[in-house]
Design an enzyme around this catalytic site. Structure first.
Site, PDB file in Angstrom:
ATOM      1  N   GLU B  74       0.907  -1.065  -0.195  1.00 44.68           N
ATOM      2  CA  GLU B  74       0.049  -0.142  -0.112  1.00 44.68           C
ATOM      3  C   GLU B  74       0.715   1.101   0.089  1.00 44.68           C
ATOM      4  O   GLU B  74       0.472   2.062  -0.703  1.00 44.68           O
ATOM      5  CB  GLU B  74      -1.009  -0.002   1.244  1.00 44.68           C
ATOM      6  N   HIS B 143      -9.791  -5.506  11.138  1.00 47.69           N
ATOM      7  CA  HIS B 143     -10.543  -5.213  10.036  1.00 47.69           C
ATOM      8  C   HIS B 143     -11.786  -4.267  10.048  1.00 47.69           C
ATOM      9  O   HIS B 143     -12.792  -4.234   9.245  1.00 47.69           O
ATOM     10  CB  HIS B 143     -10.949  -6.361   9.148  1.00 47.69           C
TER      11      HIS B 143
END
Lengths: 315, 338
Positions: B74, B143
């Protein structure tokens, strides 16, 4: 031709050296705030590398950025004004020592988070390939940058996506005050290129002609084949990490040994031997005048107006 | 108006209903057709059609030059997007979820948001970072984060958190055309949610909140998928005789102060519904902003309903305790209306 080249390389290195010596003086007079990281000793890397690139190529570096800015042709008046936080600076007093910019010359900064500039520079080169030009990007970093994640992600992606970028590690043997042997398990820094993989090279960063040859080959590889290169330029900074650092972690003997091969001294002696002494002395004087003019200009320039503090936050 | 799109389709010609994932796909596709400089990069966006199928068919249409599958890196691919934006392209960077954006947050905050100021306007960074934020069903602590405030805290960024298919499409198109770096929050739970989206071109403006339901007794302020919960609650309150106005912020930065303050000045009561934890959250800022601007208009302290102060536990029996619930919002509304 030869004379012209020597003159150009010598002028640029000498301009950086004298600019920074004056900056150091102004720092001790408290006219410059924050950090001031000097490039003194490393001039042959930026000057040699940028002397073989095109005007359309992108240049990006870390926070030790004055040298690359001047090597790219940036104005000493605007540079000195930036150090003093003046509105006439190359970032209108918003950047400071670590964040010089000159977009007309495609000098894209001047970045303060170690290693973070690598994938951004890869993005500049990515865009040029996307647009179908043969322009490339060059990205400088210190040896302190080679262990952080963004170094590895940038190299992995540049190789995977065939991005025309040159990564140059300026190995000055110290990550701030920590010697290289405590931060890397090998003193061959470009060996890391093998893992991604990409082409690599190692060059004497005190030899401006060796740097030119090395970057020329990497630029050709990038322009013609869209392939990245990782280069280690072995060099040395004569001053501490910043003006706050007296550099007591290394021996005077080491410093003196590097200084004996000082790239400006060596090139100056070469010019003298070629019968160019008068030209060299003219250059020295012209640069002296230019730097003094830059200091005067910066000191006389106004600060940015308080009501402009929020400017440039949004388009 | 998005208000009309949500509530009042009876008096208009039939409008098709599509899922949010397709609204997002249409926004990206239309902008990529319109502007060669726009490209999409992220994990699984190409061959897999997007982890949540938001880019279905796009690689087939535009090729792998413009719809780029990225490895799991990322920081690296977000920063390549940032560099490409500085060099004149208009990237869309998809994070599979904003939980993973933390690997790239240095680049978003320290590079994208600050480039313009540090260069005194020489560098612009027209880029969109988008993906799912917030909790879904039982994803566990790593998450299920709501991170809007990390980005909304940062001057230089535009932060968007729409809810309906109509707003998702129109705001994403505006984001892609904007010259600033934009952070665009979606939600895993609502990608399949359907709603009216007209055929053809329209934009939803950045910086404008939208009153999704008009009312007179209390203002409920929310954003992102909690809009749907809040509208349900407003309906229930109506049956109890409390008329609630629902303000959907849509843009967190720059905040539409005018719409928020006008609504609260009208109802004199306010409850903020957010999925963030309360401490140092966006809702806490919002409450401060309202208090300092129109304290005299308030008939009760502002209510703030947030997630409880713990990382999200896995079990469904615990997840519902942490998240803002209908019961907790109703309790807060009754308290300010008492």
């Amino acid at each position: 031709m030869e004379q012209e080249l020597l003159t150009d390389l010598y002028s640029k290195m000498q301009r950086i050296r004298r600019f920074e010596e004056e900056a150091a003086r102004l720092y001790t007079e408290k006219k410059i705030g924050g950090f001031l990281h000097l490039y003194i000793g490393q001039e042959a890397v930026a000057v040699g590398a940028l002397s073989v690139l095109k005007d359309e190529d992108y240049v990006m570096t870390a926070y030790r950025c004055h040298g690359h800015y001047i090597a790219r042709g940036g104005s000493t008046r605007a540079g000195m004004s930036e150090l003093l936080g003046k509105v006439t600076g190359c970032a209108k007093g918003r950047g400071g020592s670590m964040h010089f910019y000159d977009i007309e010359r495609r000098f894209m900064g001047g970045w303060g988070i170690v290693g973070a500039q690598l994938p951004v520079a890869a993005g500049l080169a990515f865009a040029e390939k996307y647009k179908g030009t043969d322009n490339i990007a060059i990205c400088f970093m210190g040896d302190g940058a080679i262990n952080i994640g963004s170094f590895h992600e940038a190299l992995a992606l540049a190789s995977l996506w065939k991005i025309p970028v040159i990564f140059v590690i300026e190995n000055n043997y110290f990550a701030m005050g920590t010697p290289l042997e405590k931060t890397a398990a090998t003193d061959d820094l470009s060996i890391r290129a093998l893992a991604y993989p990409m082409a690599r090279d190692t060059v004497d960063g005190h030899d401006v002609f060796a740097v030119r040859a090395c970057i020329h080959a990497a630029a050709k590889r990038a322009r013609e084949q869209h392939l990245p290169t990782l280069i280690e330029a072995k060099t040395y900074r004569y001053r501490g990490h910043s003006m706050a650092d007296p550099a007591k972690y290394r021996s005077q003997q080491d410093v003196d040994q590097w200084k004996s091969r000082d790239p400006i001294k060596v090139l100056g002696e070469k010019m003298d031997a070629l019968g160019m002494k008068a030209i060299r002395e003219q250059i020295d004087q012209a640069i002296e005048d230019e730097v003094q003019d830059a200091v005067r200009f910066a000191e006389e320039s106004p600060f940015p107006a308080p009501e402009t503090a929020l400017d440039y936050t949004y388009v | 108006m998005s208000n009309a799109m949500l509530n009042d389709t009876q008096n208009q010609p039939a409008v098709r209903e599509i899922q949010i994932r397709d609204a997002l796909q249409e926004a990206m596709t239309e902008e990529m057709v319109r502007d060669e400089r726009v490209f999409l990069v992220g994990e699984e966006v190409g061959g897999y059609n997007g982890a949540y199928k938001c880019s279905r068919g796009m690689q087939e249409k535009f090729g792998s030059k413009r719809v780029i599958d990225a490895p799991i890196a990322e920081n690296g691919f977000a920063a390549i997007g940032i560099g490409a934006a500085m060099a004149g392209l208009r990237p869309i960077v998809e994070f599979m979820t904003f939980n993973f954006s933390l690997c790239a947050i240095d680049q978003i905050i320290n590079t994208a948001a600050k480039a313009r100021l540090m260069s005194a306007g020489q560098i612009s960074c027209p880029i969109v970072f988008r993906g799912a934020g917030g909790a879904a069903f039982q994803l566990g602590a790593q998450h299920a984060n709501s991170f809007e405030h990390f980005y909304a805290y940062t001057p230089g960024l535009i932060v968007l958190a729409p809810a309906t298919p109509y707003d998702m499409k129109g705001l994403l198109k505006s984001a892609i055309r904007d010259d600033n770096p934009v952070v665009f929050f979606e939600s895993e739970l609502t990608y399949g949610r359907r709603g009216p989206v007209p055929e053809g071109e329209y934009l939803v403006p950045i910086g404008k909140a939208d009153i999704k339901r008009e009312g007179t007794d209390v203002t409920l302020i929310t954003w992102s998928k909690n809009l749907f919960l809040t509208l349900e609650i407003a309906e229930q309150l109506a049956q109890e005789g409390i008329s609630a106005e629902v303000v959907d912020l849509l843009t967190l930065r720059p905040l539409d102060r005018e719409t928020v303050l006008n609504s609260v000045a009208k109802t004199h009561r306010c409850v903020i519904v957010q999925e963030q934890h309360e401490v140092a959250s966006y809702g806490a800022y919002l409450a401060h902003m309202i208090n300092s601007a129109i304290f005299d208009e308030l008939d009760a302290p502002i209510g703030l309903v947030s997630s409880l102060e713990a990382p999200m536990p896995y079990s469904k029996a615990l997840e519902v305790v942490i998240l803002p619930s209908k019961e907790r919002v109703l309790e807060a509304v009754r308290a300010v209306c008492a």
